[in-house]
Design a protein around this motif. Structure first.
Motif, mmCIF file in Angstrom:
data_model
loop_
_atom_site.group_PDB
_atom_site.id
_atom_site.type_symbol
_atom_site.label_atom_id
_atom_site.label_comp_id
_atom_site.label_asym_id
_atom_site.label_seq_id
_atom_site.Cartn_x
_atom_site.Cartn_y
_atom_site.Cartn_z
ATOM 1 N N LYS A 124 32.358 -0.908 60.683
ATOM 2 C CA LYS A 124 31.582 -0.069 61.595
ATOM 3 C C LYS A 124 30.837 1.067 60.896
ATOM 4 O O LYS A 124 29.998 1.725 61.515
ATOM 5 C CB LYS A 124 32.504 0.503 62.674
ATOM 6 C CG LYS A 124 32.991 -0.541 63.664
ATOM 7 C CD LYS A 124 31.827 -1.169 64.418
ATOM 8 C CE LYS A 124 32.258 -2.233 65.390
ATOM 9 N NZ LYS A 124 31.118 -2.812 66.141
ATOM 10 N N THR A 125 31.145 1.314 59.624
ATOM 11 C CA THR A 125 30.467 2.394 58.896
ATOM 12 C C THR A 125 29.721 1.862 57.677
ATOM 13 O O THR A 125 29.336 2.632 56.803
ATOM 14 C CB THR A 125 31.477 3.466 58.440
ATOM 15 O OG1 THR A 125 32.462 2.837 57.596
ATOM 16 C CG2 THR A 125 32.162 4.129 59.616
ATOM 17 N N SER A 126 29.510 0.563 57.623
ATOM 18 C CA SER A 126 28.913 -0.056 56.443
ATOM 19 C C SER A 126 27.394 0.003 56.469
ATOM 20 O O SER A 126 26.772 -0.094 57.536
ATOM 21 C CB SER A 126 29.341 -1.523 56.362
ATOM 22 O OG SER A 126 28.695 -2.179 55.283
ATOM 23 N N CYS A 127 26.824 0.164 55.287
ATOM 24 C CA CYS A 127 25.377 -0.021 55.154
ATOM 25 C C CYS A 127 25.116 -1.170 54.186
ATOM 26 O O CYS A 127 24.060 -1.252 53.566
ATOM 27 C CB CYS A 127 24.684 1.258 54.694
ATOM 28 S SG CYS A 127 25.308 1.950 53.149
ATOM 29 N N GLY A 128 26.103 -2.065 54.049
ATOM 30 C CA GLY A 128 25.949 -3.233 53.204
ATOM 31 C C GLY A 128 25.059 -4.278 53.849
ATOM 32 O O GLY A 128 24.899 -4.312 55.063
ATOM 33 N N TYR A 129 24.496 -5.116 53.037
ATOM 34 C CA TYR A 129 23.659 -6.212 53.529
ATOM 35 C C TYR A 129 23.816 -7.376 52.564
ATOM 36 O O TYR A 129 24.546 -7.276 51.560
ATOM 37 C CB TYR A 129 22.185 -5.788 53.640
ATOM 38 C CG TYR A 129 21.642 -5.139 52.393
ATOM 39 C CD1 TYR A 129 20.975 -5.883 51.422
ATOM 40 C CD2 TYR A 129 21.806 -3.773 52.180
ATOM 41 C CE1 TYR A 129 20.491 -5.301 50.280
ATOM 42 C CE2 TYR A 129 21.320 -3.172 51.024
ATOM 43 C CZ TYR A 129 20.667 -3.947 50.079
ATOM 44 O OH TYR A 129 20.192 -3.353 48.935
ATOM 45 N N ALA A 138 31.452 -4.116 50.204
ATOM 46 C CA ALA A 138 31.798 -2.963 49.353
ATOM 47 C C ALA A 138 31.240 -1.650 49.883
ATOM 48 O O ALA A 138 31.453 -0.605 49.273
ATOM 49 C CB ALA A 138 31.276 -3.198 47.932
ATOM 50 N N TRP A 139 30.561 -1.690 51.037
ATOM 51 C CA TRP A 139 29.793 -0.534 51.475
ATOM 52 C C TRP A 139 30.372 0.169 52.703
ATOM 53 O O TRP A 139 29.654 0.882 53.409
ATOM 54 C CB TRP A 139 28.351 -0.947 51.724
ATOM 55 C CG TRP A 139 27.634 -1.258 50.441
ATOM 56 C CD1 TRP A 139 27.656 -2.433 49.742
ATOM 57 C CD2 TRP A 139 26.819 -0.368 49.686
ATOM 58 N NE1 TRP A 139 26.900 -2.339 48.612
ATOM 59 C CE2 TRP A 139 26.371 -1.072 48.545
ATOM 60 C CE3 TRP A 139 26.412 0.959 49.863
ATOM 61 C CZ2 TRP A 139 25.547 -0.501 47.578
ATOM 62 C CZ3 TRP A 139 25.585 1.528 48.911
ATOM 63 C CH2 TRP A 139 25.165 0.807 47.779
ATOM 64 N N GLY A 140 31.644 -0.007 52.980
ATOM 65 C CA GLY A 140 32.270 0.733 54.076
ATOM 66 C C GLY A 140 32.275 2.222 53.818
ATOM 67 O O GLY A 140 32.228 2.680 52.674
ATOM 68 N N LEU A 141 32.314 3.001 54.895
ATOM 69 C CA LEU A 141 32.255 4.473 54.844
ATOM 70 C C LEU A 141 30.949 4.966 54.237
ATOM 71 O O LEU A 141 30.894 6.000 53.589
ATOM 72 C CB LEU A 141 33.455 5.058 54.096
ATOM 73 C CG LEU A 141 34.826 4.828 54.754
ATOM 74 C CD1 LEU A 141 35.926 5.476 53.931
ATOM 75 C CD2 LEU A 141 34.857 5.371 56.178
ATOM 76 N N CYS A 142 29.888 4.213 54.463
ATOM 77 C CA CYS A 142 28.548 4.634 54.036
ATOM 78 C C CYS A 142 27.975 5.655 55.012
ATOM 79 O O CYS A 142 27.245 6.559 54.619
ATOM 80 C CB CYS A 142 27.646 3.412 53.953
ATOM 81 S SG CYS A 142 25.922 3.769 53.564
ATOM 82 N N TYR A 143 28.323 5.521 56.299
ATOM 83 C CA TYR A 143 27.827 6.406 57.349
ATOM 84 C C TYR A 143 28.954 7.245 57.928
ATOM 85 O O TYR A 143 30.121 6.862 57.876
ATOM 86 C CB TYR A 143 27.223 5.593 58.497
ATOM 87 C CG TYR A 143 25.967 4.824 58.166
ATOM 88 C CD1 TYR A 143 24.737 5.468 58.106
ATOM 89 C CD2 TYR A 143 26.004 3.452 57.922
ATOM 90 C CE1 TYR A 143 23.575 4.767 57.819
ATOM 91 C CE2 TYR A 143 24.851 2.737 57.634
ATOM 92 C CZ TYR A 143 23.636 3.398 57.588
ATOM 93 O OH TYR A 143 22.493 2.706 57.294
ATOM 94 N N ASN A 144 28.605 8.370 58.518
ATOM 95 C CA ASN A 144 29.543 9.105 59.379
ATOM 96 C C ASN A 144 28.922 9.431 60.733
ATOM 97 O O ASN A 144 29.539 10.091 61.552
ATOM 98 C CB ASN A 144 30.037 10.387 58.707
ATOM 99 C CG ASN A 144 28.933 11.403 58.475
ATOM 100 O OD1 ASN A 144 27.750 11.143 58.710
ATOM 101 N ND2 ASN A 144 29.306 12.579 57.981
ATOM 102 N N ARG A 145 27.691 8.936 60.960
ATOM 103 C CA ARG A 145 27.014 9.173 62.224
ATOM 104 C C ARG A 145 25.911 8.141 62.420
ATOM 105 O O ARG A 145 25.446 7.504 61.471
ATOM 106 C CB ARG A 145 26.387 10.569 62.252
ATOM 107 C CG ARG A 145 25.459 10.862 61.077
ATOM 108 C CD ARG A 145 24.483 11.976 61.351
ATOM 109 N NE ARG A 145 23.486 11.584 62.329
ATOM 110 C CZ ARG A 145 22.506 12.393 62.759
ATOM 111 N NH1 ARG A 145 22.416 13.621 62.311
ATOM 112 N NH2 ARG A 145 21.626 11.967 63.644
ATOM 113 N N GLU A 146 25.523 7.986 63.678
ATOM 114 C CA GLU A 146 24.378 7.144 64.020
ATOM 115 C C GLU A 146 23.118 7.825 63.508
ATOM 116 O O GLU A 146 22.883 9.006 63.792
ATOM 117 C CB GLU A 146 24.328 6.965 65.536
ATOM 118 C CG GLU A 146 23.245 6.053 66.045
ATOM 119 C CD GLU A 146 23.248 5.929 67.570
ATOM 120 O OE1 GLU A 146 22.427 5.168 68.103
ATOM 121 O OE2 GLU A 146 24.081 6.609 68.216
ATOM 122 N N MET A 147 22.309 7.094 62.757
ATOM 123 C CA MET A 147 21.178 7.724 62.075
ATOM 124 C C MET A 147 19.960 7.927 62.968
ATOM 125 O O MET A 147 19.228 8.892 62.815
ATOM 126 C CB MET A 147 20.778 6.885 60.853
ATOM 127 C CG MET A 147 21.875 6.782 59.803
ATOM 128 S SD MET A 147 22.489 8.395 59.236
ATOM 129 C CE MET A 147 21.036 9.065 58.447
#
Length: 320
Positions: A124-129, A138-147
């Protein structure tokens, strides 16, 4: 923000100092209450509980493992660089370990719950693709809010119980992003933090962001229902109606409780499979192995009817 929050911050500082200094201040203190053994265990599990007789989270899950699960969270292209850390995760868990959060059962179940909870968080916090460096998992905890929120998420239906504060926006924030004023209000009540007036606190403090996610994991939406924790660790026994609805204890039911019909009961859709993939990947990284995730009918919610189906719209009454 309340006495409990201040105490938690102090406990967190003590915890960080103990981790840094290698202090061993976690001796299990045992007591028998009504024929049951209950314990406290240092700063991490300070409330008498049967769960505090088990290993605490930091004994099973250490800093290097957190780093293995979330290796890309502080890369320059991440959207919450420097926000998420292991200490905040452990500090947040102090409010929940005595309730069984990742302290239920033996080490295998405890590690599986860590992987399951963080599997949801990572997804839910990934910015992986697909072609992301290191792979999309590998990209979990990339976000902490809806951008780019499209609305303020204020529902006036709850204006008497959880009224929206002027100027406040209730878009998605946190480790398991919460939306809408009523969810911020309920989480704030439980955590003794005024999130209705200050929803921004979630994106300003990683411990609080993890706390809100843990509260969601541990708390049923309705009193008659289990929590995601309950269905995962085996505290929940399905009724005949649950069985007919293809709901069974396991990871699939956690998705059902957290997301409902947005991803469950729709077959093997990508959004569901991404969450499952994070869970399986984390099981592998933690040395447990994805085979411990269970069979397909337990792992997914593809065929499950939602615990909380959407309320059907009431057709307009004819005036004729």
């Amino acid at each position: 923000m309340g006495i409990k929050w201040g105490v938690l911050v102090i406990l967190g500082l003590v915890m960080v100092a103990n981790l840094a200094n290698g202090d061993d201040d976690d001796k299990i203190l045992k007591k028998t209450v009504k024929g049951k053994m209950v314990c406290t265990q240092g700063w991490e599990c300070p409330v008498l509980s049967v769960h505090c007789c088990n290993q605490t989270i930091s004994k099973n899950f250490q800093v290097y493992q957190f780093e293995d699960l979330f290796p890309k969270r502080n890369t320059p292209v991440a959207k919450a660089v420097g926000f998420w850390d292991y200490q905040s995760f452990i500090t947040a868990s102090i409010l929940f370990q005595h309730l069984g959060f990742c302290t239920t059962g033996g080490k295998l179940m405890q590690m599986k719950e860590i992987a399951a909870f963080l599997g949801h968080v990572g997804a839910k916090t990934s910015c992986g693709y697909g072609v992301a460096t290191g792979g999309p998992l590998a990209w979990g905890l990339c976000y902490n809010r809806e951008m780019s929120p499209m609305q303020s998420y204020c529902d006036d239906y709850y204006k008497l119980t959880y009224p929206c504060s002027p100027g406040a926006d209730y878009y998605g924030r946190g480790a398991l992003p919460i939306y809408w004023n009523y969810n911020y209000g309920a989480a704030g009540e439980a955590l003794k933090v005024n999130l209705l007036e200050h929803p921004e606190y979630i994106e300003q403090n990683a411990t609080l962001a993890f706390q809100a996610a843990m509260w969601r994991w541990m708390t049923p939406i309705k009193k008659s229902q289990p929590s995601a924790h309950d269905v995962f660790v085996g505290n929940w026994k399905p009724t005949k109606n649950d069985t007919l609805s293809k709901r069974a204890p396991g990871f699939g039911a956690t998705m059902n409780l957290l997301y409902g019909d947005s991803i469950c009961g729709k077959g093997d859709i990508d959004e569901m499979n991404v969450i499952i993939s994070h869970y399986q990947h984390y099981l592998d990284l933690l040395g447990i192995g994805r085979e411990e995730a269970g069979p397909h009918e337990v792992l997914t919610c593809a065929e499950q009817e939602p615990f909380n189906p959407p309320t059907p719209a009431v057709p307009a009454q004819s005036s004729s």
